[in-house]
Scaffold this motif. Sequence first.
Motif, PDB file in Angstrom:
ATOM      1  N   LYS A  53       0.851  -1.189   0.000  1.00  0.00           N
ATOM      2  CA  LYS A  53       0.000   0.000   0.000  1.00  0.00           C
ATOM      3  C   LYS A  53       0.887   1.239   0.000  1.00  0.00           C
ATOM      4  O   LYS A  53       1.909   1.273   0.713  1.00  0.00           O
ATOM      5  N   SER A  54       0.479   2.248  -0.749  1.00  0.00           N
ATOM      6  CA  SER A  54       1.191   3.524  -0.697  1.00  0.00           C
ATOM      7  C   SER A  54       0.771   4.266   0.569  1.00  0.00           C
ATOM      8  O   SER A  54      -0.235   3.928   1.215  1.00  0.00           O
ATOM      9  N   GLU A  55       1.536   5.294   0.913  1.00  0.00           N
ATOM     10  CA  GLU A  55       1.207   6.116   2.074  1.00  0.00           C
ATOM     11  C   GLU A  55      -0.182   6.743   1.908  1.00  0.00           C
ATOM     12  O   GLU A  55      -0.974   6.796   2.848  1.00  0.00           O
ATOM     13  N   LYS A  56      -0.474   7.151   0.675  1.00  0.00           N
ATOM     14  CA  LYS A  56      -1.767   7.773   0.379  1.00  0.00           C
ATOM     15  C   LYS A  56      -2.910   6.766   0.554  1.00  0.00           C
ATOM     16  O   LYS A  56      -3.956   7.077   1.151  1.00  0.00           O
ATOM     17  N   GLN A  57      -2.709   5.542   0.054  1.00  0.00           N
ATOM     18  CA  GLN A  57      -3.744   4.506   0.194  1.00  0.00           C
ATOM     19  C   GLN A  57      -3.952   4.135   1.655  1.00  0.00           C
ATOM     20  O   GLN A  57      -5.087   3.950   2.106  1.00  0.00           O
ATOM     21  N   ALA A  58      -2.851   4.024   2.393  1.00  0.00           N
ATOM     22  CA  ALA A  58      -2.945   3.677   3.816  1.00  0.00           C
ATOM     23  C   ALA A  58      -3.726   4.755   4.579  1.00  0.00           C
ATOM     24  O   ALA A  58      -4.550   4.444   5.445  1.00  0.00           O
ATOM     25  N   ALA A  59      -3.476   6.028   4.239  1.00  0.00           N
ATOM     26  CA  ALA A  59      -4.185   7.132   4.896  1.00  0.00           C
ATOM     27  C   ALA A  59      -5.677   7.086   4.580  1.00  0.00           C
ATOM     28  O   ALA A  59      -6.517   7.313   5.459  1.00  0.00           O
ATOM     29  N   LYS A  60      -6.018   6.769   3.331  1.00  0.00           N
ATOM     30  CA  LYS A  60      -7.430   6.656   2.929  1.00  0.00           C
ATOM     31  C   LYS A  60      -8.120   5.551   3.712  1.00  0.00           C
ATOM     32  O   LYS A  60      -9.259   5.711   4.179  1.00  0.00           O
ATOM     33  N   LEU A  61      -7.456   4.416   3.838  1.00  0.00           N
ATOM     34  CA  LEU A  61      -8.041   3.289   4.565  1.00  0.00           C
ATOM     35  C   LEU A  61      -8.301   3.652   6.027  1.00  0.00           C
ATOM     36  O   LEU A  61      -9.336   3.288   6.595  1.00  0.00           O
TER      37      LEU A  61
END
Length: 535
Positions: A381-389
């Motif tokens: 997961k990218s940092e951006k995807q992790a933040a969205k989750l």
Amino acid sequence: MPTDCIPFRETNYFSDFICDYLDEKEALKGFYHHFPKLENFKAQIEEKKSNIKCHHEHSRKVLVDTLESQYNNLKTSELTAVNIESLNSENTFTITTGHQLNLFTGPLYFLYKIISTINLTKQLKATYPDYNFVPIYWMASEDHDFEEINYFNFKGKKIQWNSEQTGAVGHFNTQGLDDVFEVISAEFGPGKNAEQLKIWFKEAYLNHDNLADATRYLANELFGKQGLVVLDADDKALKRLFIPQMKKELLEQTAFKKVTETNSKLEELGLKIQVNPREINLFYIKDGLRERIIEEDGVFSVLETDLRWDKSELLSHLEEFPERFSPNVIMRPLYQEVILPNLCYIGGGGEMIYWLQLKSNFEAQKVTFPILLLRNSALIKSEKQAAKLTRLDISNNDLFLDRHTYINKRVRKISNIDVDFSAQIQHLESQFKALYDLAEQTDKSFLGAVKAQEVKQTKGLKHLEKRLLKAQKVKLADEIERCTALQEDLFPSQSLQERNTNFSELYLEYGDQLIPEITQALEPLKGEFLILNLK
């Protein structure tokens, strides 16, 4: 670099059979040798060392000479050169993974296989310092399934190489890949990381004459500094080492008998057999030809050709041209273990299952059966995807749900009304239990009517729940779409990222830190699915 792990069984992407193997279920113990635990490698080392002395003592020199020849025109890292030379020593052993010659490495798990292999050699060296351990990538250069390897996926697009060539794919010339290079150059776009990807592709596929050499170059560029040794076993000198086993296969049909027996036992345990043995499990390869060898009434022939031999002619031909005899999926693992001082094979779930079919054939051929290790699996997961989750309050476990369950769970979670009738259904069941008791005490003939009414009312509640869920999905469509898009990004086409996405997508974002970050995170003997957040 935050990480999390999920047991393979809980991902629902791995078969019960593989999960049972990981759980060391008693029913499977007869189908493998030592289980992949650090402490079991000592016994494996002793057995392999003894087996090499008995049957294949000069194989090390042949192997080293072959590798040095194959690396002759390649920029070899110091660690890879040391690893190749160390194979001359009786205290050096290999850890091996194998993979097809997929265009530009194919899916991400190509990386995971090789990194698992490299990391295990490091762990073994730390535990058994008196021995050396060399990571081997065995190229499936004699494979013929071109349609499985002639493409890779990039951001939802299929980048494909079309060719009319036939036979063993390692022999395929690289003509036509200049057209693919034009496509990927446009797709990768500008930037430092994009330029590096283009250089690798161009150097591998436009500056090498065949697919085997191209793949070796690319694997060496990606993993040479970590000491990876790439082996092309489609080689006359190596095949000569395998002549005794090929003779036995041709004359006694050993694999057919042994593997068929094993398959019957595995089927009794509920396994759907992936690979069935032939009477003779060898192909004949030459000049674009790759066809099965068959025997009928003492005459050996190659399908779709005029090639014919009697027994003595065939054995003479085998001695003179061993490179023309190619093991199929049943015999390839045996070939590997004959020519390598190997301790462990690392593969995917499908590979593990067909290896479990083979132990009895190894025993019949008096070759040590290796430890079998399921390769590492990971979701990146990218940092951006992790933040969205985190923002959407979606757990890692939720991501592994099938799409329907994922959406329904999401609707229930974010809805301001409770669209879960489990409590009502449970309450209904308790009410009907009282009615059953009443019918038992008064007139048992009413039991059927009570049952019918229970079924009708339960069905009605479930139908109402489904309608309310559907209505809420419409009402919450925007948020559901965001959640679904995020799952689709991480599970393209509702499959595991590692089985679909090519490393180039991630390399564009992370560049040279990609492989070191993954290498740091993967633990080959941990036996769980890794979720990795990359920054």
